[in-house]
Design an enzyme around this catalytic site. Structure first.
Site, mmCIF file in Angstrom:
data_model
loop_
_atom_site.group_PDB
_atom_site.id
_atom_site.type_symbol
_atom_site.label_atom_id
_atom_site.label_comp_id
_atom_site.label_asym_id
_atom_site.label_seq_id
_atom_site.Cartn_x
_atom_site.Cartn_y
_atom_site.Cartn_z
ATOM 1 C CE LYS A 223 -4.888 7.191 -1.981
ATOM 2 N NZ LYS A 223 -4.012 6.097 -2.342
ATOM 3 N NE ARG A 258 1.072 6.595 2.080
ATOM 4 C CZ ARG A 258 0.486 7.753 1.821
ATOM 5 N NH1 ARG A 258 -0.807 7.829 1.633
ATOM 6 N NH2 ARG A 258 1.218 8.856 1.765
HETATM 7 N N1 HH2 Z 1 -1.246 7.269 -1.702
HETATM 8 C C1 HH2 Z 1 -0.749 8.529 -1.669
HETATM 9 C C2 HH2 Z 1 0.621 8.749 -1.538
HETATM 10 N N2 HH2 Z 1 1.490 7.724 -1.438
HETATM 11 N N3 HH2 Z 1 1.897 5.400 -1.337
HETATM 12 C C3 HH2 Z 1 1.442 4.150 -1.371
HETATM 13 N N4 HH2 Z 1 2.282 3.107 -1.265
HETATM 14 N N5 HH2 Z 1 0.105 3.858 -1.515
HETATM 15 C C4 HH2 Z 1 -0.824 4.856 -1.620
HETATM 16 O O1 HH2 Z 1 -2.031 4.541 -1.778
HETATM 17 C C5 HH2 Z 1 -0.374 6.219 -1.603
HETATM 18 C C6 HH2 Z 1 1.021 6.459 -1.454
HETATM 19 C C7 HH2 Z 1 -1.705 9.680 -1.753
HETATM 20 O O2 HH2 Z 1 -2.083 10.124 -0.485
HETATM 21 P P1 HH2 Z 1 -1.424 11.369 0.291
HETATM 22 O O3 HH2 Z 1 -0.022 11.081 0.702
HETATM 23 O O4 HH2 Z 1 -2.317 11.725 1.417
HETATM 24 O O5 HH2 Z 1 -1.476 12.560 -0.725
HETATM 25 P P2 HH2 Z 1 -0.384 13.294 -1.631
HETATM 26 O O6 HH2 Z 1 0.134 12.327 -2.646
HETATM 27 O O7 HH2 Z 1 -1.175 14.418 -2.259
HETATM 28 O O8 HH2 Z 1 0.701 13.779 -0.724
#
Ligand code: HH2
Length: 282
Positions: A223, A258
Protein backbone atom coordinates in the site's frame (compact mmCIF):
# COMPACT_ATOMS: atom_id res chain seq x y z
CA UNK A 1 4.33 -0.96 24.70
CA UNK A 2 6.94 -2.99 22.83
CA UNK A 3 5.28 -4.03 19.59
CA UNK A 4 7.33 -7.19 19.07
CA UNK A 5 7.66 -8.23 22.69
CA UNK A 6 8.45 -11.94 22.86
CA UNK A 7 7.01 -12.15 26.36
CA UNK A 8 3.41 -12.06 25.18
CA UNK A 9 2.49 -15.64 24.25
CA UNK A 10 -1.11 -14.57 23.78
CA UNK A 11 0.14 -12.43 20.87
CA UNK A 12 1.79 -15.39 19.13
CA UNK A 13 -1.27 -17.13 17.74
CA UNK A 14 -0.83 -18.44 14.19
CA UNK A 15 -1.78 -15.75 11.69
CA UNK A 16 -3.51 -16.90 8.52
CA UNK A 17 -2.25 -15.67 5.19
CA UNK A 18 -4.79 -14.63 2.59
CA UNK A 19 -3.25 -14.50 -0.88
CA UNK A 20 -4.50 -11.77 -3.23
CA UNK A 21 -5.62 -12.92 -6.66
CA UNK A 22 -6.84 -9.98 -8.72
CA UNK A 23 -8.36 -10.84 -12.08
CA UNK A 24 -8.64 -7.21 -13.07
CA UNK A 25 -6.96 -5.13 -15.75
CA UNK A 26 -6.30 -2.23 -13.36
CA UNK A 27 -5.53 -3.24 -9.75
CA UNK A 28 -2.96 -0.94 -8.21
CA UNK A 29 -0.05 -3.37 -7.94
CA UNK A 30 -0.82 -6.40 -10.10
CA UNK A 31 -3.44 -5.11 -12.56
CA UNK A 32 -3.49 -7.10 -15.80
CA UNK A 33 -0.99 -9.73 -14.70
CA UNK A 34 -3.58 -12.41 -14.03
CA UNK A 35 -6.43 -11.30 -16.29
CA UNK A 36 -6.05 -14.34 -18.58
CA UNK A 37 -7.71 -17.46 -17.10
CA UNK A 38 -4.59 -19.67 -17.37
CA UNK A 39 -2.41 -17.02 -15.73
CA UNK A 40 -4.92 -16.64 -12.90
CA UNK A 41 -5.13 -20.37 -12.23
CA UNK A 42 -1.34 -20.68 -12.36
CA UNK A 43 -1.08 -17.87 -9.81
CA UNK A 44 -3.70 -19.57 -7.61
CA UNK A 45 -1.64 -22.77 -7.65
CA UNK A 46 1.46 -20.83 -6.82
CA UNK A 47 -0.14 -19.02 -3.87
CA UNK A 48 -1.44 -22.33 -2.50
CA UNK A 49 1.98 -23.96 -2.89
CA UNK A 50 3.55 -21.00 -1.09
CA UNK A 51 1.32 -21.54 1.93
CA UNK A 52 -1.75 -19.37 1.46
CA UNK A 53 -4.52 -20.34 3.90
CA UNK A 54 -7.19 -18.45 1.93
CA UNK A 55 -7.33 -17.08 -1.64
CA UNK A 56 -9.05 -13.72 -2.14
CA UNK A 57 -10.35 -13.49 -5.69
CA UNK A 58 -11.26 -10.00 -6.92
CA UNK A 59 -12.74 -8.91 -10.25
CA UNK A 60 -13.03 -5.16 -9.65
CA UNK A 61 -10.30 -2.80 -8.52
CA UNK A 62 -11.09 -0.46 -5.62
CA UNK A 63 -8.28 1.96 -6.40
CA UNK A 64 -9.31 5.61 -6.87
CA UNK A 65 -10.12 6.17 -10.53
CA UNK A 66 -10.60 2.48 -11.36
CA UNK A 67 -13.14 1.62 -14.06
CA UNK A 68 -16.46 0.51 -12.54
CA UNK A 69 -17.43 -3.01 -13.62
CA UNK A 70 -21.00 -4.26 -13.93
CA UNK A 71 -22.06 -7.39 -12.07
CA UNK A 72 -22.22 -9.61 -15.17
CA UNK A 73 -18.68 -8.70 -16.24
CA UNK A 74 -17.38 -9.17 -12.69
CA UNK A 75 -19.06 -12.58 -12.46
CA UNK A 76 -17.46 -13.56 -15.80
CA UNK A 77 -14.08 -12.68 -14.34
CA UNK A 78 -14.30 -14.40 -10.97
CA UNK A 79 -16.67 -17.36 -11.25
CA UNK A 80 -14.75 -19.53 -13.76
CA UNK A 81 -11.61 -19.03 -11.71
CA UNK A 82 -13.30 -19.90 -8.40
CA UNK A 83 -14.77 -23.00 -10.03
CA UNK A 84 -11.38 -24.04 -11.43
CA UNK A 85 -9.63 -23.58 -8.08
CA UNK A 86 -12.41 -25.44 -6.27
CA UNK A 87 -12.11 -28.35 -8.75
CA UNK A 88 -8.56 -29.03 -7.62
CA UNK A 89 -8.16 -27.61 -4.11
CA UNK A 90 -10.05 -27.34 -0.85
CA UNK A 91 -8.42 -24.00 0.01
CA UNK A 92 -10.99 -21.54 1.37
CA UNK A 93 -11.83 -18.92 -1.25
CA UNK A 94 -13.09 -15.43 -0.55
CA UNK A 95 -14.55 -13.12 -3.14
CA UNK A 96 -13.60 -9.46 -2.97
CA UNK A 97 -16.73 -7.72 -4.19
CA UNK A 98 -19.16 -4.94 -3.28
CA UNK A 99 -22.03 -6.56 -5.19
CA UNK A 100 -24.51 -9.08 -3.75
CA UNK A 101 -25.06 -10.67 -7.19
CA UNK A 102 -21.34 -11.38 -7.49
CA UNK A 103 -21.16 -12.74 -3.93
CA UNK A 104 -24.09 -15.02 -4.68
CA UNK A 105 -22.55 -16.35 -7.92
CA UNK A 106 -19.17 -16.79 -6.23
CA UNK A 107 -20.75 -18.71 -3.35
CA UNK A 108 -22.50 -21.02 -5.83
CA UNK A 109 -19.10 -21.66 -7.44
CA UNK A 110 -17.47 -22.54 -4.11
CA UNK A 111 -16.42 -19.33 -2.34
CA UNK A 112 -17.18 -19.36 1.38
CA UNK A 113 -16.15 -15.83 2.39
CA UNK A 114 -17.56 -12.52 1.15
CA UNK A 115 -14.91 -9.82 1.48
CA UNK A 116 -16.73 -6.51 1.12
CA UNK A 117 -14.75 -3.27 1.33
CA UNK A 118 -18.05 -1.43 1.94
CA UNK A 119 -18.91 -3.58 4.98
CA UNK A 120 -22.18 -4.65 3.31
CA UNK A 121 -23.37 -1.08 2.73
CA UNK A 122 -23.18 -0.84 -1.04
CA UNK A 123 -26.55 -2.36 -1.96
CA UNK A 124 -29.81 -2.34 0.01
CA UNK A 125 -29.86 -6.16 0.05
CA UNK A 126 -26.19 -6.77 0.92
CA UNK A 127 -26.86 -7.66 4.55
CA UNK A 128 -29.81 -9.91 3.70
CA UNK A 129 -27.86 -11.74 0.98
CA UNK A 130 -24.92 -12.32 3.33
CA UNK A 131 -27.29 -13.79 5.92
CA UNK A 132 -29.02 -15.94 3.33
CA UNK A 133 -25.74 -17.28 1.91
CA UNK A 134 -24.52 -18.17 5.40
CA UNK A 135 -21.00 -17.31 4.31
CA UNK A 136 -18.29 -15.68 6.37
CA UNK A 137 -18.11 -11.92 5.81
CA UNK A 138 -15.25 -9.46 6.02
CA UNK A 139 -16.57 -6.06 7.09
CA UNK A 140 -14.03 -3.40 6.15
CA UNK A 141 -13.87 0.25 7.13
CA UNK A 142 -13.73 2.85 4.38
CA UNK A 143 -14.37 6.58 4.67
CA UNK A 144 -16.18 7.79 1.53
CA UNK A 145 -16.40 5.99 -1.80
CA UNK A 146 -13.58 4.22 -3.65
CA UNK A 147 -13.47 6.87 -6.41
CA UNK A 148 -13.00 9.86 -4.12
CA UNK A 149 -11.96 8.40 -0.77
CA UNK A 150 -8.42 9.75 -0.88
CA UNK A 151 -9.49 13.34 -1.72
CA UNK A 152 -9.68 14.72 1.83
CA UNK A 153 -10.01 12.07 4.53
CA UNK A 154 -10.70 13.51 8.00
CA UNK A 155 -10.78 12.03 11.49
CA UNK A 156 -10.62 13.40 15.02
CA UNK A 157 -9.65 9.99 16.42
CA UNK A 158 -8.96 7.55 13.62
CA UNK A 159 -8.71 4.41 15.77
CA UNK A 160 -11.82 5.25 17.80
CA UNK A 161 -13.87 6.11 14.71
CA UNK A 162 -12.82 2.99 12.80
CA UNK A 163 -13.52 0.79 15.84
CA UNK A 164 -16.96 2.36 16.37
CA UNK A 165 -17.84 1.92 12.70
CA UNK A 166 -16.77 -1.73 12.68
CA UNK A 167 -18.66 -2.49 15.90
CA UNK A 168 -21.79 -0.91 14.39
CA UNK A 169 -21.46 -2.88 11.15
CA UNK A 170 -20.99 -6.12 13.07
CA UNK A 171 -24.18 -5.31 15.01
CA UNK A 172 -26.02 -4.56 11.75
CA UNK A 173 -24.85 -7.84 10.23
CA UNK A 174 -25.95 -9.82 13.28
CA UNK A 175 -29.30 -8.03 13.35
CA UNK A 176 -29.77 -9.08 9.71
CA UNK A 177 -29.10 -12.71 10.60
CA UNK A 178 -25.36 -13.15 10.00
CA UNK A 179 -24.02 -15.45 12.73
CA UNK A 180 -21.50 -13.85 15.08
CA UNK A 181 -18.87 -16.50 14.36
CA UNK A 182 -19.02 -15.68 10.63
CA UNK A 183 -17.87 -12.08 11.03
CA UNK A 184 -14.38 -10.70 10.38
CA UNK A 185 -13.41 -7.04 10.78
CA UNK A 186 -10.85 -5.09 8.76
CA UNK A 187 -9.63 -1.55 9.53
CA UNK A 188 -9.26 -0.80 5.81
CA UNK A 189 -5.72 0.54 5.61
CA UNK A 190 -5.54 2.99 2.70
CA UNK A 191 -9.30 3.32 2.25
CA UNK A 192 -10.17 6.97 2.91
CA UNK A 193 -7.08 7.50 5.07
CA UNK A 194 -4.16 9.86 4.72
CA UNK A 195 -1.06 7.85 3.89
CA UNK A 196 0.79 8.47 7.10
CA UNK A 197 -1.37 10.76 9.29
CA UNK A 198 -4.19 8.17 9.48
CA UNK A 199 -2.76 4.79 8.46
CA UNK A 200 0.11 4.83 10.95
CA UNK A 201 -1.94 5.60 14.09
CA UNK A 202 -4.47 3.04 12.91
CA UNK A 203 -1.76 0.38 12.66
CA UNK A 204 -0.36 1.44 16.03
CA UNK A 205 -3.84 1.11 17.56
CA UNK A 206 -4.81 -2.23 16.02
CA UNK A 207 -5.10 -3.84 19.43
CA UNK A 208 -8.23 -1.71 19.99
CA UNK A 209 -9.80 -3.20 16.86
CA UNK A 210 -8.77 -6.72 17.95
CA UNK A 211 -10.35 -5.99 21.36
CA UNK A 212 -13.78 -5.78 19.69
CA UNK A 213 -13.72 -9.59 19.87
CA UNK A 214 -13.94 -10.56 16.21
CA UNK A 215 -11.14 -11.99 14.07
CA UNK A 216 -9.36 -9.12 12.32
CA UNK A 217 -8.07 -9.20 8.75
CA UNK A 218 -5.35 -6.69 7.89
CA UNK A 219 -4.40 -5.58 4.38
CA UNK A 220 -1.21 -3.53 4.17
CA UNK A 221 0.48 -5.33 1.30
CA UNK A 222 2.18 -2.90 -1.15
CA UNK A 223 0.00 0.00 0.00
CA UNK A 224 0.97 3.57 -0.67
CA UNK A 225 1.85 4.53 2.94
CA UNK A 226 4.86 2.24 2.50
CA UNK A 227 5.97 4.26 -0.51
CA UNK A 228 5.40 7.45 1.48
CA UNK A 229 7.83 6.18 4.14
CA UNK A 230 10.43 5.06 1.60
CA UNK A 231 11.17 7.86 -0.86
CA UNK A 232 8.16 7.08 -3.01
CA UNK A 233 9.04 3.42 -3.63
CA UNK A 234 6.67 2.00 -6.27
CA UNK A 235 4.23 -0.84 -5.51
CA UNK A 236 6.62 -3.55 -6.73
CA UNK A 237 9.33 -2.28 -4.33
CA UNK A 238 7.30 -2.44 -1.11
CA UNK A 239 7.89 -6.00 0.08
CA UNK A 240 9.93 -5.03 3.14
CA UNK A 241 7.33 -2.54 4.28
CA UNK A 242 4.53 -5.01 3.59
CA UNK A 243 6.20 -7.56 5.85
CA UNK A 244 6.81 -4.96 8.55
CA UNK A 245 3.09 -4.16 8.47
CA UNK A 246 2.12 -7.84 8.63
CA UNK A 247 4.34 -8.35 11.68
CA UNK A 248 2.92 -5.28 13.39
CA UNK A 249 -0.50 -6.82 12.80
CA UNK A 250 0.62 -10.18 14.15
CA UNK A 251 1.96 -8.51 17.29
CA UNK A 252 -1.39 -6.80 17.81
CA UNK A 253 -3.26 -10.09 17.48
CA UNK A 254 -4.81 -9.96 14.01
CA UNK A 255 -6.14 -13.31 12.76
CA UNK A 256 -5.11 -12.95 9.12
CA UNK A 257 -3.15 -10.76 6.73
CA UNK A 258 -4.09 -10.12 3.09
CA UNK A 259 -0.93 -10.16 0.98
CA UNK A 260 0.40 -10.34 -2.56
CA UNK A 261 3.72 -11.97 -1.57
CA UNK A 262 2.67 -15.14 0.21
CA UNK A 263 5.93 -17.07 0.52
CA UNK A 264 7.87 -14.20 2.05
CA UNK A 265 5.04 -13.35 4.46
CA UNK A 266 4.62 -16.96 5.59
CA UNK A 267 8.34 -17.12 6.32
CA UNK A 268 8.35 -13.83 8.23
CA UNK A 269 5.37 -14.89 10.34
CA UNK A 270 6.93 -18.27 11.10
CA UNK A 271 10.13 -16.70 12.31
CA UNK A 272 8.28 -14.05 14.33
CA UNK A 273 6.13 -16.70 15.99
CA UNK A 274 9.06 -19.00 16.76
CA UNK A 275 10.86 -16.13 18.48
CA UNK A 276 7.74 -15.16 20.42
CA UNK A 277 7.20 -18.75 21.57
CA UNK A 278 10.85 -19.18 22.57
CA UNK A 279 10.55 -16.00 24.62
CA UNK A 280 7.51 -17.27 26.46
CA UNK A 281 9.33 -20.53 27.31
CA UNK A 282 12.58 -19.01 28.48
N1 HH2 B 1 -7.31 -3.90 0.03
C1 HH2 B 1 -7.55 -3.92 -1.31
C2 HH2 B 1 -8.62 -4.64 -1.83
N2 HH2 B 1 -9.45 -5.34 -1.03
N3 HH2 B 1 -10.06 -6.08 1.13
C3 HH2 B 1 -9.86 -6.07 2.44
N4 HH2 B 1 -10.67 -6.77 3.26
N5 HH2 B 1 -8.84 -5.37 3.03
C4 HH2 B 1 -7.96 -4.64 2.27
O1 HH2 B 1 -7.06 -3.99 2.86
C5 HH2 B 1 -8.15 -4.60 0.85
C6 HH2 B 1 -9.23 -5.35 0.30
C7 HH2 B 1 -6.62 -3.16 -2.21
O2 HH2 B 1 -5.60 -3.98 -2.69
P1 HH2 B 1 -5.59 -4.72 -4.12
O3 HH2 B 1 -6.62 -5.80 -4.18
O4 HH2 B 1 -4.21 -5.19 -4.38
O5 HH2 B 1 -5.90 -3.59 -5.16
P2 HH2 B 1 -7.19 -3.19 -6.02
O6 HH2 B 1 -8.27 -2.76 -5.09
O7 HH2 B 1 -6.68 -2.06 -6.87
O8 HH2 B 1 -7.59 -4.39 -6.81
Amino acid sequence: MTAFAASQPVRAMPVKVMGVLNVTPDSFSDGGRFAAPEAALAQARRLIAEGADILDVGGESTRPGAEPVDAAAEIDRVVPLIRAIRAESAVPISVDTMKPAVARAAAAAGATIWNDVTALRQAPDSLAVAAELGCEVVLMHMQGEPGTMQAEPRYDDVVGEVAAFLAARAEAAMAAGVARDRIWLDPGVGFGKHRTRHNLPLLAGLDRIVALGFPVLLGVSRKSFIGALDDGAEADRRLGGSIAGALAGAAAGVAAVRVHDVRETVQALRVWRAIAQAGSLG
